[in-house]
Every structure is written in structure tokens, then in C-alpha cells.
Write a protein that holds these residues in place. Structure first.
Motif, PDB file in Angstrom:
ATOM      1  N   MET A 104      -4.762   9.380   0.847  1.00  0.00           N
ATOM      2  CA  MET A 104      -5.457  10.503   0.196  1.00  0.00           C
ATOM      3  C   MET A 104      -4.619  11.759   0.343  1.00  0.00           C
ATOM      4  O   MET A 104      -4.105  12.054   1.409  1.00  0.00           O
ATOM      5  CB  MET A 104      -6.813  10.712   0.844  1.00  0.00           C
ATOM      6  CG  MET A 104      -7.629  11.752   0.165  1.00  0.00           C
ATOM      7  SD  MET A 104      -8.757  12.572   1.297  1.00  0.00           S
ATOM      8  CE  MET A 104      -7.688  13.283   2.482  1.00  0.00           C
TER       9      MET A 104
ATOM     10  N   VAL B 271      12.538   0.952  -5.629  1.00  0.00           N
ATOM     11  CA  VAL B 271      13.040  -0.394  -5.367  1.00  0.00           C
ATOM     12  C   VAL B 271      13.367  -1.101  -6.682  1.00  0.00           C
ATOM     13  O   VAL B 271      14.386  -1.772  -6.813  1.00  0.00           O
ATOM     14  CB  VAL B 271      12.004  -1.208  -4.551  1.00  0.00           C
ATOM     15  CG1 VAL B 271      12.381  -2.674  -4.507  1.00  0.00           C
ATOM     16  CG2 VAL B 271      11.901  -0.648  -3.143  1.00  0.00           C
ATOM     17  N   PHE B 272      12.497  -0.888  -7.681  1.00  0.00           N
ATOM     18  CA  PHE B 272      12.668  -1.553  -8.975  1.00  0.00           C
ATOM     19  C   PHE B 272      14.008  -1.162  -9.613  1.00  0.00           C
ATOM     20  O   PHE B 272      14.738  -2.005 -10.112  1.00  0.00           O
ATOM     21  CB  PHE B 272      11.513  -1.166  -9.892  1.00  0.00           C
ATOM     22  CG  PHE B 272      11.507  -1.887 -11.203  1.00  0.00           C
ATOM     23  CD1 PHE B 272      11.082  -3.200 -11.279  1.00  0.00           C
ATOM     24  CD2 PHE B 272      11.922  -1.261 -12.360  1.00  0.00           C
ATOM     25  CE1 PHE B 272      11.081  -3.876 -12.483  1.00  0.00           C
ATOM     26  CE2 PHE B 272      11.918  -1.922 -13.575  1.00  0.00           C
ATOM     27  CZ  PHE B 272      11.491  -3.238 -13.629  1.00  0.00           C
TER      28      PHE B 272
ATOM     29  N   TRP C 194      -6.590   8.188  -3.226  1.00  0.00           N
ATOM     30  CA  TRP C 194      -5.375   7.864  -3.972  1.00  0.00           C
ATOM     31  C   TRP C 194      -4.162   8.334  -3.210  1.00  0.00           C
ATOM     32  O   TRP C 194      -4.248   9.194  -2.334  1.00  0.00           O
ATOM     33  CB  TRP C 194      -5.408   8.452  -5.375  1.00  0.00           C
ATOM     34  CG  TRP C 194      -5.565   9.931  -5.443  1.00  0.00           C
ATOM     35  CD1 TRP C 194      -6.725  10.630  -5.341  1.00  0.00           C
ATOM     36  CD2 TRP C 194      -4.535  10.890  -5.622  1.00  0.00           C
ATOM     37  NE1 TRP C 194      -6.482  11.972  -5.449  1.00  0.00           N
ATOM     38  CE2 TRP C 194      -5.135  12.161  -5.631  1.00  0.00           C
ATOM     39  CE3 TRP C 194      -3.149  10.804  -5.800  1.00  0.00           C
ATOM     40  CZ2 TRP C 194      -4.419  13.340  -5.787  1.00  0.00           C
ATOM     41  CZ3 TRP C 194      -2.437  11.974  -5.962  1.00  0.00           C
ATOM     42  CH2 TRP C 194      -3.068  13.225  -5.963  1.00  0.00           C
ATOM     43  N   SER C 195      -3.019   7.720  -3.552  1.00  0.00           N
ATOM     44  CA  SER C 195      -1.762   8.106  -2.935  1.00  0.00           C
ATOM     45  C   SER C 195      -0.633   7.790  -3.897  1.00  0.00           C
ATOM     46  O   SER C 195      -0.606   6.728  -4.501  1.00  0.00           O
ATOM     47  CB  SER C 195      -1.559   7.326  -1.642  1.00  0.00           C
ATOM     48  OG  SER C 195      -0.219   7.440  -1.237  1.00  0.00           O
ATOM     49  N   GLN C 196       0.287   8.749  -4.031  1.00  0.00           N
ATOM     50  CA  GLN C 196       1.417   8.528  -4.942  1.00  0.00           C
ATOM     51  C   GLN C 196       2.516   7.709  -4.283  1.00  0.00           C
ATOM     52  O   GLN C 196       3.360   7.142  -4.973  1.00  0.00           O
ATOM     53  CB  GLN C 196       2.022   9.875  -5.343  1.00  0.00           C
ATOM     54  CG  GLN C 196       1.161  10.673  -6.265  1.00  0.00           C
ATOM     55  CD  GLN C 196       1.999  11.693  -7.002  1.00  0.00           C
ATOM     56  OE1 GLN C 196       3.184  11.477  -7.235  1.00  0.00           O
ATOM     57  NE2 GLN C 196       1.381  12.799  -7.371  1.00  0.00           N
TER      58      GLN C 196
ATOM     59  N   PRO D 288       3.038   4.755  -2.679  1.00  0.00           N
ATOM     60  CA  PRO D 288       3.423   3.376  -3.005  1.00  0.00           C
ATOM     61  C   PRO D 288       4.092   3.260  -4.364  1.00  0.00           C
ATOM     62  O   PRO D 288       5.062   2.517  -4.523  1.00  0.00           O
ATOM     63  CB  PRO D 288       2.093   2.615  -2.989  1.00  0.00           C
ATOM     64  CG  PRO D 288       1.194   3.441  -2.161  1.00  0.00           C
ATOM     65  CD  PRO D 288       1.613   4.856  -2.374  1.00  0.00           C
ATOM     66  N   PHE D 289       3.601   4.018  -5.334  1.00  0.00           N
ATOM     67  CA  PHE D 289       4.177   3.955  -6.677  1.00  0.00           C
ATOM     68  C   PHE D 289       5.653   4.311  -6.648  1.00  0.00           C
ATOM     69  O   PHE D 289       6.484   3.619  -7.229  1.00  0.00           O
ATOM     70  CB  PHE D 289       3.425   4.898  -7.616  1.00  0.00           C
ATOM     71  CG  PHE D 289       4.028   4.970  -8.989  1.00  0.00           C
ATOM     72  CD1 PHE D 289       3.755   4.007  -9.924  1.00  0.00           C
ATOM     73  CD2 PHE D 289       4.900   6.001  -9.320  1.00  0.00           C
ATOM     74  CE1 PHE D 289       4.328   4.056 -11.185  1.00  0.00           C
ATOM     75  CE2 PHE D 289       5.474   6.070 -10.574  1.00  0.00           C
ATOM     76  CZ  PHE D 289       5.184   5.092 -11.507  1.00  0.00           C
ATOM     77  N   TRP D 290       5.989   5.400  -5.960  1.00  0.00           N
ATOM     78  CA  TRP D 290       7.381   5.851  -6.001  1.00  0.00           C
ATOM     79  C   TRP D 290       8.283   4.929  -5.206  1.00  0.00           C
ATOM     80  O   TRP D 290       9.447   4.733  -5.583  1.00  0.00           O
ATOM     81  CB  TRP D 290       7.495   7.295  -5.504  1.00  0.00           C
ATOM     82  CG  TRP D 290       6.849   8.218  -6.481  1.00  0.00           C
ATOM     83  CD1 TRP D 290       5.701   8.933  -6.298  1.00  0.00           C
ATOM     84  CD2 TRP D 290       7.272   8.481  -7.829  1.00  0.00           C
ATOM     85  NE1 TRP D 290       5.388   9.623  -7.438  1.00  0.00           N
ATOM     86  CE2 TRP D 290       6.327   9.366  -8.394  1.00  0.00           C
ATOM     87  CE3 TRP D 290       8.346   8.054  -8.609  1.00  0.00           C
ATOM     88  CZ2 TRP D 290       6.431   9.835  -9.702  1.00  0.00           C
ATOM     89  CZ3 TRP D 290       8.444   8.517  -9.910  1.00  0.00           C
ATOM     90  CH2 TRP D 290       7.504   9.397 -10.442  1.00  0.00           C
ATOM     91  N   VAL D 291       7.763   4.344  -4.122  1.00  0.00           N
ATOM     92  CA  VAL D 291       8.589   3.387  -3.383  1.00  0.00           C
ATOM     93  C   VAL D 291       8.925   2.198  -4.283  1.00  0.00           C
ATOM     94  O   VAL D 291      10.084   1.791  -4.391  1.00  0.00           O
ATOM     95  CB  VAL D 291       7.877   2.911  -2.100  1.00  0.00           C
ATOM     96  CG1 VAL D 291       8.681   1.819  -1.412  1.00  0.00           C
ATOM     97  CG2 VAL D 291       7.685   4.072  -1.138  1.00  0.00           C
ATOM     98  N   VAL D 292       7.895   1.667  -4.968  1.00  0.00           N
ATOM     99  CA  VAL D 292       8.152   0.503  -5.823  1.00  0.00           C
ATOM    100  C   VAL D 292       9.071   0.881  -6.970  1.00  0.00           C
ATOM    101  O   VAL D 292      10.008   0.148  -7.297  1.00  0.00           O
ATOM    102  CB  VAL D 292       6.830  -0.096  -6.344  1.00  0.00           C
ATOM    103  CG1 VAL D 292       7.119  -1.212  -7.326  1.00  0.00           C
ATOM    104  CG2 VAL D 292       6.009  -0.632  -5.202  1.00  0.00           C
TER     105      VAL D 292
ATOM    106  N   TRP E  11       5.034   8.666   2.102  1.00  0.00           N
ATOM    107  CA  TRP E  11       4.249   7.667   2.828  1.00  0.00           C
ATOM    108  C   TRP E  11       4.220   7.995   4.326  1.00  0.00           C
ATOM    109  O   TRP E  11       3.170   7.973   4.969  1.00  0.00           O
ATOM    110  CB  TRP E  11       4.838   6.267   2.603  1.00  0.00           C
ATOM    111  CG  TRP E  11       3.867   5.161   2.813  1.00  0.00           C
ATOM    112  CD1 TRP E  11       2.870   5.119   3.744  1.00  0.00           C
ATOM    113  CD2 TRP E  11       3.783   3.948   2.077  1.00  0.00           C
ATOM    114  NE1 TRP E  11       2.175   3.941   3.633  1.00  0.00           N
ATOM    115  CE2 TRP E  11       2.715   3.203   2.619  1.00  0.00           C
ATOM    116  CE3 TRP E  11       4.517   3.396   1.029  1.00  0.00           C
ATOM    117  CZ2 TRP E  11       2.361   1.943   2.140  1.00  0.00           C
ATOM    118  CZ3 TRP E  11       4.157   2.147   0.562  1.00  0.00           C
ATOM    119  CH2 TRP E  11       3.089   1.428   1.102  1.00  0.00           C
TER     120      TRP E  11
ATOM    121  N   GLU F  69       1.982  10.951   4.943  1.00  0.00           N
ATOM    122  CA  GLU F  69       0.551  10.611   4.902  1.00  0.00           C
ATOM    123  C   GLU F  69       0.165   9.772   6.112  1.00  0.00           C
ATOM    124  O   GLU F  69      -0.915   9.941   6.674  1.00  0.00           O
ATOM    125  CB  GLU F  69       0.223   9.864   3.612  1.00  0.00           C
ATOM    126  CG  GLU F  69       0.239  10.786   2.401  1.00  0.00           C
ATOM    127  CD  GLU F  69       0.012  10.033   1.107  1.00  0.00           C
ATOM    128  OE1 GLU F  69      -0.526   8.917   1.155  1.00  0.00           O
ATOM    129  OE2 GLU F  69       0.380  10.571   0.055  1.00  0.00           O
TER     130      GLU F  69
END
Lengths: 253, 547
Positions: free
Chosen positions: A1, A26-27, A15-17, A19-23, A64, A67
Motif C-alpha cells: 500500500m 526482468v522482462f 495496491w503497490s507499483q 511488483p509491476f516494475w520489477v517484472v 519494494w 515498502e
């Protein structure tokens, strides 16, 4: 949060941004970069993807960690259980590579196969001592933390990281030495298994060091989290234990 | 949509919203992979080139169909969507143990889907089926790297999901819920996650070796330099056979939830089903993979040993199926669309299971291996049994998710088209498979006598396409405009119905439940006593025990 999503209600949609940016990082950094370089042989494209991915990954990790240190979890202290469960699956990765090794070695007529140079005996012993002492130093760091000695904690954490760095440098030194003797991953079956097992282990050491960096930077500003430190330490001990198997199977069999 | 709402959806860490995102992602994969199936069927409907004269193109359809259906539809649909949305509700938890790692898992899953979809636009796409056997996967010009990384992303996503849900079930059950008071769905999901945790790393290692062999020149699978080409098949099936149970078990769990509720009955033989059936499968699953390698060759002791373990799998499966029938026995059954799908699964698991026996028998399997008999057999279990269980589950939990019913004449129409269509498709493939029709081939010039069977199968595939179009459209329309459902419309005893309102909000429970040792999620024999064994749900419309 995140802070801005706080409301007066008892429950709100979390919500948290991060995980999205880590993936996303990595992608770009792994599949796209790797395929651009090796499959399509386009170094420029690979560099662009890597350049896009790295900042996303670093930003994601930073968010991350931040947080993790500032937001209260739903239930406390279960990360110390989750990490060992995750380590079960790590064990199976190493086990697969060992199985590949055993199948190759036990099925071979002569071992080591032709083209394998003489392996040093002293260096792996020194590496073992270095990694083992780093397990001791991280344990001391944890003890210091448990006794509220923040300065001592940071000091012993830095010692641990220096020992880890020493280990990695010795790995690279040895690789360099072997390359000079014309021993590469594609030389023979032993080259394949030697570089993949030690390299895979080294990548875990580097990962462990990365986790320590994530612990150290906030700790220098006085921000720490006991569960986070415990997890980092458990992971480091695991990497240490794996090394015993690697070193005994590769160098002293 | 305001920016705040957008962030709360897109970057959500709430298990229900992540569940819905899994549903959207896995249904997208299902639709695209289903279209690939139609292309495959069209190509086979006539001898010679039909819609493409390029076999490579056909291989790419096969690759996408197989990889996406198994890895992006079935596994994420069951362990992603169903587990995410319903497991925390069933055990009375407010969320999973690690909500951010849950969000991390969903983004890894979407990363894999994007990578798989990219294979339609990149040059030299992957063309190695979902199995990626060397040496072809190493010598091909195709982009094996994308295949490997798709598996890496999905595997990492599943392993983290496993960690997350195991910790959740161990530590976050509502106070008072003992191990023998868990829903069967919870048990099956836990078992599936144990399998994921242990076996996925082996697959990840196998494809990593493939990546190294192809791009870095290592010799894992190169016999000339001391490698072993069968090593890949062993490692691959060491995961991929248990992967069938990763799909099968949660599907069985969904069926139990539907059966118990619609029969208003307890689970027959609960402990035999859980400890013998579910954990029996987990126990044996690691010892049967070699039956995928019968044709590759192996010593007799191994061949016969694996035949025995493979046949042994039917014991735990039998225990579970017996529990299902026992639950139905003499019950006052309510029929609705969810129940129709669930009942049809009883038949599908029977025909799918029985056709597996000849494939397990070493003497017969050499004849049947690599024919469309195999193809029809695993479609019965994976594509039909498991997918039908999922569809049944969606109808069953639809009021929970959207507060509306999805049942009705369109739902039934879709069901009938689906159940008839799948049989029209796969029964002919059983017949010609037994007569030697090879699977996976682009064309079958050698076997002109099979053409009419293929045409019937193609007709069946289009029936399923029609049925699924009706079904999916019905879901989308009913999610917004369906008939409004009351709280707990099926009168279930399980916590997700009794203690969480329809369309649960953040935090799930207005009044987080606590239960006593007398409570059971299947306490239909005495509902009053069962409700008294829990705390007051505390929201309007919830069933409350009479004082």
C-alpha cells in the motif's frame, strides 16, 4: 500500500507499483535482451532492451524494499517461513544439475574426459573457508542486531559482503585461469557441468550480495526490519551449504 | 475511471482482484489457443494442403495451442484464478500471506503471455511444441529462447504462488479451523502447490540446459561430447507428468465444492479422499514420468516398474471418484449449469481414465504411442475434464464474484454444444488413433481412409467453438446485466458463502469468522448447529442461526 492510498476506512483496496516494475525490468532485461543478442544477433537491440530494463528493475526493487521497511504486513514474521519453503524449490534446481552431472559422469567411459586440465586443490579450499567465514560473520551481524547494536550490525554486514565479494573474485580468477588453458563450457561434458554448476552457485552468491545491498543501504539510514535480515541470512546460509555439495562433487571426487 | 480506481485495479495486491486478472489472462490464452485448435482442425479436414502449404506454420499453431492451453490456461486458471479468489475466502483469511508477491506472480504470468503472443510477430518463432525435445529444439532456426523464457516466467510465477499459498493455508486459517475441517478444494490446491514447488524447478533446469546448449554451446544433450539426449526427456517429464495432477487435483476440488453444495451432503469418505486420494496422488506422482519415454527405450525392469506405478495412480484417483459418487448417493440434487458441468465431469474422468490404461500397459502402448489415441486420451482428462470443472466452478461461484447469476438458457445451450462437440471431436480420433493415425502431423497422405473421421472431428471442433462463444459471451453479459443473486444463493455451508458477502470488498469479511471443532464446511446434516459453531457473519442477508 502506498501512502497516498490511505483512507479513513478500516479496509481499503491495497495496491503497490513495485511488483509491476520489477517484472517489467526482468522482462526487458532477460528474455528480450537475451533473444535479441543470441537469437537475432543484434547487439544494438540487446543494449536498448537492457538499457530499458535495468532502471525499471532497480526502481522496482527500491520501491519494494522501501515498502517492506515502512508498511506493516498483514501477518507478522511469516516471511521467515516462506523463504525456507522457497529454498525447497531452489534445492531442486541444484539437484537437477547434479543429476545431469551424475548421469554424464557415471555413463562416461573415462573421467575426466579428454581436454580437461589439471584442477587446483588449494583455491577451492580457500574459497570454502572464505564462504564459511561469511556465514559466521552474518550470524554475528544478526546477534549484534538482536542486541540492538546497530553500528556493530552494519560493520559485520559489511564484513560479510566483503567476504562474498572475495569469493566471487576468486571464482572469476579461476574461470580466467581455465580459459587460458583452453577449457570452456563447450570443451566437453565436464566443462559443461563445471561452468554451469559453479556459475549457477556464483549467481546465487551474487543474488545474496544483492539482497545484502538492499539491507545495507536502508540500514545506513537507520531503517531495518528483523524479518528481512533473518531472510537474507537464511538465504546466505543456504548458498553456503550448497557450496559444500558443489565443491565436494566437482573438485574432490 | 479515475486514476485512483485505475491504480487500485492495475497495481492491485488484493487476492480477489488478482484472481480476476488471472481469469482474464487465462481466458484470453484459452481463446487464442482455441483458435489455433480450429486452424489445426481445418488443416486436417482434407488430405493435402488445406489452409496452409507450409508445415512450419502448422507447427507454430501446434506450439501455441499446446503451450498456451496447458501453461497459460489450465494451470493459471486453476492455481491462479480459482486458488487466488476462493482459497483465502474458504479458510476465512483477509488476504494471502504475501500480497505483493501475489502481484509479482500475476505480472510474471502476464509477461509470459506477452512473450508467447510475441511469437506471432517475431521472425523465426518457436516451433518446438510445448515439449521442446532436443536435438530439434537445439538445431532449429526457431526462437527456442522465447520458449525457454516463457517457461521460466510461468515457473517462477507458480513457485512463488506455491510459497504464498502454502504459508497462507498453514498460518492464516480462521481461528479454530482444523486440518479435517478444510474444504476439499483447499486440500487439492495445497497438494497442487506442493507439486509445483517441488517439480517446477526441475523443468526450469531442463529448459535452462536447453538454452545453454543452443546458445552457449554446452553439451548437456549432446551425446558426441558426453551429454545425454534422454536426460532432457527425463527432466521434462519429471515435471510435466505431475503437472497433469497440478491441473487434475484443483479441478477435482472444484467438483467437490459443487457436488456437496448442490447435493446438500457431506463429502463421502472425507479422510480417505484427502489422505488417500489427494496425498496418494502427490506421493506417487514423482514415480511415473518414465511412461512418457516408453518408446525412447529403457531397460525392462524400469519399464515394468513404471507400468506398475502408473497403474497404481488409479487407486488414489479411484478413492476420489468414489467420494464423488458417494456424495451424490441418495442426495436431493439441485440441477443448475454448474452442476451440469460437474456431472458431465464424472463421465469424462471415466472415459479419459479408462483410455489411459492401455497407454500404461507396456505391451499395448508401443502400438498406440504417438497416435491420435494418445492425443484424444489426454484431451479427455486435461482439455475436457479439467476445463469443464473450471467452467462449472465459474457458474457455481459467479454469484459470489459478481453478485449475479450466469445460469439460464444461454448457459445451458453453451453446455450442450460443448459436451456434444467435444465428443464429436475426440471419439473419431480415438478410433483412427487405434488404427494408426499419427499425431502432430501436418498431413496424412499415407492414410486417405481417415479423411472422413477428420472431417467429423473438425465439425465437432466448430461445435465447441460455438458453444464456448455462447458461454463466454454469456459470462461477460451476466457479469454486468445478469439476474441479481441473493446472499448465499445455493445455501452452502462453506465460509466463502456464509461469512463473506457477494462481491467481497477489501478485507473480505465484515466480521472475520471463528469456528469451533463442531463446524464443518459440509455441515448440511444440521445447518442450525453448524451456523452456531461459527461467529455471526455480520452483514445483511447472511444466514444466521435461530436463537
Amino acid at each position: 500500500m502506498s501512502a497516498e492510498s490511505s483512507h479513513a476506512h478500516e479496509h481499503h483496496w491495497e495496491w503497490s507499483q513495485a511488483p509491476f516494475w520489477v517484472v517489467a525490468g526482468v522482462f526487458f532485461l532477460v528474455p528480450l535482451t537475451f533473444a535479441a543478442y543470441f537469437q537475432y544477433q543484434n547487439p544494438l537491440l540487446a543494449a536498448i532492451f537492457a538499457g530499458l530494463g535495468t532502471p525499471m528493475l532497480l526502481a522496482g526493487i527500491a520501491m519494494w524494499v522501501n515498502e517492506g521497511l515502512t508498511v506493516k504486513p498483514l501477518i507478522a514474521d511469516v516471511a521467515g517461513i516462506g523463504l525456507p519453503i522457497f529454498i525447497i524449490s531452489e534445492i531442486f534446481i541444484f539437484l537437477s544439475f547434479f543429476v545431469a552431472y551424475w548421469m554424464m559422469r557415471l555413463g562416461a567411459d573415462v573421467w575426466p574426459p579428454e581436454g580437461t586440465p589439471e584442477f587446483p586443490v588449494t583455491l577451492p579450499l580457500i574459497m570454502t573457508v572464505v564462504l564459511l567465514s561469511s556465514s559466521v560473520t552474518i550470524h554475528i551481524a544478526e546477534e549484534k542486531y538482536a542486541h540492538n547494536d546497530h553500528g556493530g550490525f552494519v560493520k559485520w554486514l559489511i564484513f560479510t559482503m566483503l567476504l562474498g565479494l572475495m569469493f566471487i573474485s576468486m571464482t572469476f580468477y579461476e574461470y580466467n585461469h581455465l580459459f587460458h588453458e583452453e577449457f570452456y563450457p563447450d570443451t566437453n561434458a565436464f566443462g559443461t557441468i563445471f561452468f554451469s554448476l559453479t556459475g549457477f552457485h556464483a549467481s546465487h552468491v551474487i543474488g545474496g550480495l544483492g539482497i545484502f545491498v538492499c539491507v545495507l543501504i536502508p540500514a545506513l539510514r537507520g531503517l531495518t526490519n528483523k524479518t528481512f535480515i533473518t531472510c537474507a541470512s537464511i538465504y546466505w546460509h543456504f548458498v553456503d551449504v550448497v557450496w559444500f555439495f558443489v565443491v565436494s562433487q566437482i573438485y574432490f571426487w | 475511471m479515475s486514476m485512483q480506481t485505475f491504480k487500485e485495479w492495475f497495481f492491485t495486491t488484493d487476492h480477489k482482484r488478482i484472481g480476476i486478472m488471472y481469469l482474464i489472462g487465462s481466458m484470453t490464452a484459452f481463446v487464442v489457443a482455441g483458435m489455433m485448435a480450429l486452424l489445426i482442425r481445418l488443416e486436417q479436414s482434407q488430405l493435402g494442403p488445406t489452409i496452409t502449404d507450409n508445415p512450419n506454420e502448422y507447427n507454430q499453431w501446434l506450439y501455441f495451442h499446446g503451450a498456451a492451453m496447458v501453461l497459460a490456461f489450465l494451470i493459471p486458471g486453476l492455481t491462479g484464478f480459482f486458488a487466488n479468489y476462493f482459497l483465502p475466502l474458504m479458510i476465512g483469511a483477509q488476504d494471502v500471506a504475501f500480497p505483493r508477491i501475489n502481484a509479482f506472480s500475476i505480472w510474471l504470468f502476464y509477461g509470459a503471455i506477452i512473450l508467447a503472443l510475441l511469437s506471432f510477430v517475431i521472425p523465426d518463432p518457436p516451433d518446438i511444441m510445448w515439449t521442446g525435445y532436443p536435438p530439434y529444439s537445439i538445431t532449429t532456426m526457431g526462437n527456442t529462447a522465447y520458449y525457454v523464457f516463457t517457461l521460466h516466467l510461468l515457473g517462477f510465477s507458480s513457485v512463488l504462488g506455491a510459497v504464498n499459498f502454502l504459508v497462507t493455508v498453514i498460518y492464516m486459517r480462521a481461528p479454530g479451523i482444523g486440518w479435517n475441517q478444510l474444504n476439499i478444494f483447499t486440500w487439492t490446491t495445497v497438494a497442487a502447490f506442493v507439486l509445483q514447488l517441488v517439480f517446477i524447478p526441475v523443468l526450469a533446469s531442463a529448459v535452462t540446459m536447453l538454452l545453454f546448449d543452443k546458445y552457449l554451446g554446452t553439451n548437456f544433450f549432446n551425446p558426441e561430447a558426453g551429454g545425454d539426449v534422454l536426460l532432457y526427456q527425463n527432466l521434462f517429464w519429471f515435471y510435466s507428468h505431475p503437472a497433469v495432477y497440478v491441473i487434475f487435483l484443483p479441478a477435482v476440488g472444484i467438483l467437490f465444492e459443487i457436488f456437496t453444495t448442490m447435493c446438500k451432503n457431506r463429502v463421502f469418505n472425507y479422510k480417505a479422499c484427502v489422505y488417500g486420494g489427494i496425498w496418494g496422488i502427490v506421493g506417487i506422482s514423482g514415480f511415473v514420468w518414465v511412461h512418457h519415454l516408453y518408446v525412447s527405450g529403457m531397460p525392462d525392469w524400469l519399464r515394468i516398474g513404471q507400468m506398475v506405478t502408473t497403474l497404481l495412480i488409479s487407486v488414489p484417483v479411484g478413492l476420489m471418484v468414489m467420494s464423488m459418487w458417494g456424495t451424490l448417493y441418495k442426495a436431493a440434487i439441485t440441477f443448475n449449469t454448474g452442476m451440469l458441468y460437474a456431472i458431465s465431469c464424472l463421465f469424462l474422468v471415466l472415459s479419459g481414465g479408462l483410455t489411459g490404461i492401455p497407454l500404461a500397459l507396456t505391451a499395448i502402448t508401443v502400438h498406440l504411442s504417438e497416435t491420435s489415441f494418445v492425443h484424444a486420451h489426454f484431451h479427455f482428462i486435461m482439455a475436457m475434464f479439467s476445463a469443464f470443472a473450471m467452467f462449472g466452478g465459474i457458474y457455481y461461484w459467479f454469484p459470489k464474484m459478481f453478485g449475479r447469476y450466469a445460469d439460464g438458457k444461454w448457459a445451458t445451450t453453451g453446455f450442450i454444444l460443448n459436451i456434444v462437440g467435444v465428443h464429436v471431436t475426440f471419439v473419431p480420433l480415438f478410433i483412427i488413433g487405434a488404427q494408426g493415425m499419427p499425431r502432430r502431423y501436418w498431413d496424412y497422405q499415407m492414410f486417405p481412409q481417415f479423411e472422413p473421421y477428420h472431417q467429423v472431428a473438425t465439425l465437432g471442433a466448430f461445435m465447441v467453438a460455438a458453444g464456448m462463444s455462447v458461454t463466454i459471451l454469456n459470462w461477460i453479459i451476466c457479469a454486468f446485466k445478469g439476474k441479481v443473486a441473493p446472499e448465499n444463493p445455493w445455501k452452502s455451508c462453506s465460509l466463502e458463502w456464509t461469512h463473506a458477502p457477494n462481491c467481497p470488498q477489501a478485507g473480505n469479511f465484515p466480521n472475520p469468522p471463528t469456528v469451533t471443532a463442531d463446524w464443518s464446511p459440509y455441515g448440511y446434516a444440521d445447518r442450525e448447529a453448524n451456523l452456531k459453531a461459527t461467529t455471526d457473519p455480520g452483514f445483511p442477508g447472511a444466514a444466521k442461526p435461530a436463537e
